[in-house]
Structure formats: structure tokens, C-alpha cells
Design a protein around this motif. Sequence first.
Motif, PDB file in Angstrom:
ATOM      1  N   ARG A  72       0.829  -1.209   0.000  1.00 32.71           N
ATOM      2  CA  ARG A  72       0.000   0.000   0.000  1.00 32.71           C
ATOM      3  C   ARG A  72       0.864   1.260   0.000  1.00 32.71           C
ATOM      4  O   ARG A  72       0.597   2.219  -0.724  1.00 32.71           O
ATOM      5  CB  ARG A  72      -0.918  -0.027   1.219  1.00 32.71           C
ATOM      6  CG  ARG A  72      -1.887   1.138   1.282  1.00 32.71           C
ATOM      7  CD  ARG A  72      -3.117   0.783   2.088  1.00 32.71           C
ATOM      8  NE  ARG A  72      -2.776   0.157   3.356  1.00 32.71           N
ATOM      9  CZ  ARG A  72      -2.427   0.848   4.452  1.00 32.71           C
ATOM     10  NH1 ARG A  72      -2.340   2.155   4.399  1.00 32.71           N
ATOM     11  NH2 ARG A  72      -2.148   0.219   5.563  1.00 32.71           N
ATOM     12  N   ASN A  73       1.934   1.251   0.794  1.00 31.46           N
ATOM     13  CA  ASN A  73       2.826   2.412   0.834  1.00 31.46           C
ATOM     14  C   ASN A  73       3.554   2.607  -0.492  1.00 31.46           C
ATOM     15  O   ASN A  73       3.799   3.727  -0.917  1.00 31.46           O
ATOM     16  CB  ASN A  73       3.834   2.261   1.974  1.00 31.46           C
ATOM     17  CG  ASN A  73       3.186   2.373   3.336  1.00 31.46           C
ATOM     18  OD1 ASN A  73       2.139   3.000   3.460  1.00 31.46           O
ATOM     19  ND2 ASN A  73       3.782   1.772   4.350  1.00 31.46           N
ATOM     20  N   LYS A  74       3.905   1.486  -1.151  1.00 32.27           N
ATOM     21  CA  LYS A  74       4.569   1.577  -2.451  1.00 32.27           C
ATOM     22  C   LYS A  74       3.641   2.214  -3.484  1.00 32.27           C
ATOM     23  O   LYS A  74       4.059   3.030  -4.305  1.00 32.27           O
ATOM     24  CB  LYS A  74       5.012   0.196  -2.924  1.00 32.27           C
ATOM     25  CG  LYS A  74       5.802   0.220  -4.227  1.00 32.27           C
ATOM     26  CD  LYS A  74       6.261  -1.175  -4.614  1.00 32.27           C
ATOM     27  CE  LYS A  74       7.120  -1.132  -5.875  1.00 32.27           C
ATOM     28  NZ  LYS A  74       6.434  -0.569  -7.019  1.00 32.27           N
ATOM     29  N   LYS A  75       2.344   1.824  -3.445  1.00 35.59           N
ATOM     30  CA  LYS A  75       1.375   2.424  -4.371  1.00 35.59           C
ATOM     31  C   LYS A  75       1.282   3.929  -4.159  1.00 35.59           C
ATOM     32  O   LYS A  75       1.184   4.696  -5.116  1.00 35.59           O
ATOM     33  CB  LYS A  75       0.003   1.783  -4.176  1.00 35.59           C
ATOM     34  CG  LYS A  75      -0.110   0.381  -4.748  1.00 35.59           C
ATOM     35  CD  LYS A  75      -1.514  -0.166  -4.554  1.00 35.59           C
ATOM     36  CE  LYS A  75      -1.629  -1.577  -5.122  1.00 35.59           C
ATOM     37  NZ  LYS A  75      -2.988  -2.135  -4.893  1.00 35.59           N
ATOM     38  N   LYS A  76       1.297   4.360  -2.896  1.00 38.25           N
ATOM     39  CA  LYS A  76       1.228   5.787  -2.599  1.00 38.25           C
ATOM     40  C   LYS A  76       2.454   6.524  -3.125  1.00 38.25           C
ATOM     41  O   LYS A  76       2.354   7.612  -3.683  1.00 38.25           O
ATOM     42  CB  LYS A  76       1.094   6.002  -1.095  1.00 38.25           C
ATOM     43  CG  LYS A  76      -0.269   5.611  -0.549  1.00 38.25           C
ATOM     44  CD  LYS A  76      -0.346   5.878   0.943  1.00 38.25           C
ATOM     45  CE  LYS A  76      -1.703   5.494   1.484  1.00 38.25           C
ATOM     46  NZ  LYS A  76      -1.815   5.741   2.935  1.00 38.25           N
ATOM     47  N   ARG A  77       3.640   5.907  -2.942  1.00 38.80           N
ATOM     48  CA  ARG A  77       4.862   6.545  -3.441  1.00 38.80           C
ATOM     49  C   ARG A  77       4.846   6.648  -4.954  1.00 38.80           C
ATOM     50  O   ARG A  77       5.237   7.669  -5.531  1.00 38.80           O
ATOM     51  CB  ARG A  77       6.093   5.757  -2.969  1.00 38.80           C
ATOM     52  CG  ARG A  77       6.397   5.896  -1.494  1.00 38.80           C
ATOM     53  CD  ARG A  77       7.808   5.403  -1.176  1.00 38.80           C
ATOM     54  NE  ARG A  77       7.967   3.997  -1.491  1.00 38.80           N
ATOM     55  CZ  ARG A  77       7.714   3.007  -0.653  1.00 38.80           C
ATOM     56  NH1 ARG A  77       7.275   3.274   0.576  1.00 38.80           N
ATOM     57  NH2 ARG A  77       7.900   1.746  -1.007  1.00 38.80           N
ATOM     58  N   ASP A  78       4.386   5.578  -5.626  1.00 42.80           N
ATOM     59  CA  ASP A  78       4.311   5.599  -7.090  1.00 42.80           C
ATOM     60  C   ASP A  78       3.344   6.666  -7.583  1.00 42.80           C
ATOM     61  O   ASP A  78       3.600   7.350  -8.576  1.00 42.80           O
ATOM     62  CB  ASP A  78       3.877   4.221  -7.622  1.00 42.80           C
ATOM     63  CG  ASP A  78       4.949   3.164  -7.407  1.00 42.80           C
ATOM     64  OD1 ASP A  78       6.105   3.555  -7.147  1.00 42.80           O
ATOM     65  OD2 ASP A  78       4.627   1.960  -7.484  1.00 42.80           O
ATOM     66  N   ALA A  79       2.223   6.815  -6.860  1.00 43.35           N
ATOM     67  CA  ALA A  79       1.234   7.828  -7.254  1.00 43.35           C
ATOM     68  C   ALA A  79       1.816   9.226  -7.123  1.00 43.35           C
ATOM     69  O   ALA A  79       1.590  10.103  -7.968  1.00 43.35           O
ATOM     70  CB  ALA A  79      -0.019   7.693  -6.405  1.00 43.35           C
ATOM     71  N   LYS A  80       2.616   9.454  -6.065  1.00 39.17           N
ATOM     72  CA  LYS A  80       3.242  10.764  -5.876  1.00 39.17           C
ATOM     73  C   LYS A  80       4.251  11.055  -6.977  1.00 39.17           C
ATOM     74  O   LYS A  80       4.354  12.166  -7.472  1.00 39.17           O
ATOM     75  CB  LYS A  80       3.929  10.824  -4.505  1.00 39.17           C
ATOM     76  CG  LYS A  80       2.954  10.922  -3.343  1.00 39.17           C
ATOM     77  CD  LYS A  80       3.706  10.968  -2.017  1.00 39.17           C
ATOM     78  CE  LYS A  80       2.738  11.036  -0.851  1.00 39.17           C
ATOM     79  NZ  LYS A  80       3.446  11.055   0.456  1.00 39.17           N
ATOM     80  N   LYS A  81       5.006  10.008  -7.377  1.00 39.59           N
ATOM     81  CA  LYS A  81       5.991  10.194  -8.449  1.00 39.59           C
ATOM     82  C   LYS A  81       5.304  10.545  -9.763  1.00 39.59           C
ATOM     83  O   LYS A  81       5.753  11.409 -10.512  1.00 39.59           O
ATOM     84  CB  LYS A  81       6.819   8.924  -8.622  1.00 39.59           C
ATOM     85  CG  LYS A  81       7.823   8.693  -7.500  1.00 39.59           C
ATOM     86  CD  LYS A  81       8.594   7.401  -7.728  1.00 39.59           C
ATOM     87  CE  LYS A  81       9.572   7.127  -6.591  1.00 39.59           C
ATOM     88  NZ  LYS A  81      10.298   5.858  -6.785  1.00 39.59           N
TER      89      LYS A  81
END
Length: 244
Positions: A72-81
Motif C-alpha cells: 500500500r505504501n509503495k502504491k502511494k509513493r508511485d502515485a506521488k511520483k
Amino acid sequence: GLRHPATATATAMVTSVNEVEAKLDATKLAEGVNGNGVDKAAEQREKEGGSDDSDEGEGAPDTETSEAKKKRNKKKRDAKKKKAAAGGEGAAGKRDGPLEQTNPPSVPLHLLFRDGKFPAGELQSYKDDNLWRETSAEKREQERLQFDTINEVRQAAEVHRQVRKYMKTIIKPGIPLIDMCETLESTVRKLIDERGLDAGIAFPTGCSLNYVAAHWTPNAGDKTVLQYDDVMKIDFGTQIGGGG
């Protein structure tokens, strides 16, 4: 009527224990902890169904595995990028319009104008008997159908304009003409994104001096240097698909 010494001692010990417990209770109340060692503030947040950790999301189950949290945290980081990338490219900085050209120019023009439409430049209107060329519906439709060709010519023209602007800053007395021509043609190739015969320089750069009217260009190894009193005529071209 006097109490036994042992009884007096026991009473004093009970009193002392009671005082200690009272102090502990006061300390726990001051720290917001109930008698069972539970944080009252946390207890209240659980009742309200909220959480202080906005990154973990509301109502996240306590039983969530470590692996699920990582995903879930990885998805959030990818969305921010992705959001940052959509806003623009690095230091160029212009979010919705064209990027900025470097100095010396090196960014291909198609990256500066990402919508694929290149500047029209200065437009001159027809006059008198030729004004119908602008008002005729047939002529306007013909121009619309030829837009791709016109747009390529505009791209080549904008490359020419940017190269001219840059070369004016480096052409000075003392510059070897072979170096000048190589710099000019190299800049054209970068900005037009040279593709063999499909896009590139239109012809060798002419830099005729004084009594030479036109079409002179230095060969490899030429030692000619621009002098202070020289009159030089520079002629260079850009082309895309043969037009330019």
C-alpha cells in the motif's frame, strides 16, 4: 486504654501504603492512563473510529500484515511520483507551456512544444484583389488539409530562428570559420533531431567573406579566421521532409 505497639505499627504501615497508592493514582490521572494501564486518549480515539496516522488511512485493520502495508505504501509513493512527473520535467519548470531551451541550445524542438504545434511566426495579410485568399472557405479548407506540411515548415523555421539567435552570441573576430560552421551545423542537428535525409541541415553552411558573393564554405583543415574588418555573409538552412 493504650494500644499494643504492634497494632500501632501495623496501622502506620497501612496508612503509608494508602498514601503511596493515592500518589500513584494521581500520577496516572495526570498522564491520562486509567487503572488498567490503558491510554485514555487512545481509548477515546478507538471509540470514535479515527486515527492520527493519515498515511496509514482511516479504519485500517490492526491485523494488516507487514507485506500488505508495504504494498500500500509503495502504491502511494508511485502515485506521488506520477503526479510530480505530470507537473513538469525537472528544472525546466514550465508545467503547462513549453520547456525552456538550454544555453547553448541542445533540447530538440519537439520536446519544447509538446503539443506538436510550432509557432506560426509573423503572418502578413493579403491586400486588395488577393484578399479573397483569406476569406475564401475553399482556401481555408485547403490550408487545413495541408496543416501537417505547414507545421513541419514552421518547426524547421523555429530551429533556424533559435540557431541564429545563439550564433549571434559567439560569432566574433578571431573565430576560425571551420569551428563556426561545425558549431552551427551541430546545433541544427540537435534542435531538429536529425534523422538522416528526413530532417537535418539543408545544405553546407556558407560563410563567404568580402569579395566572395556566396556559396563558399571551409573544407576540413581550413585555417581561415574571421577578422575585425571582414564582411561575412552567412547562409544556412534547415529542412524536415525536404521542406524548410
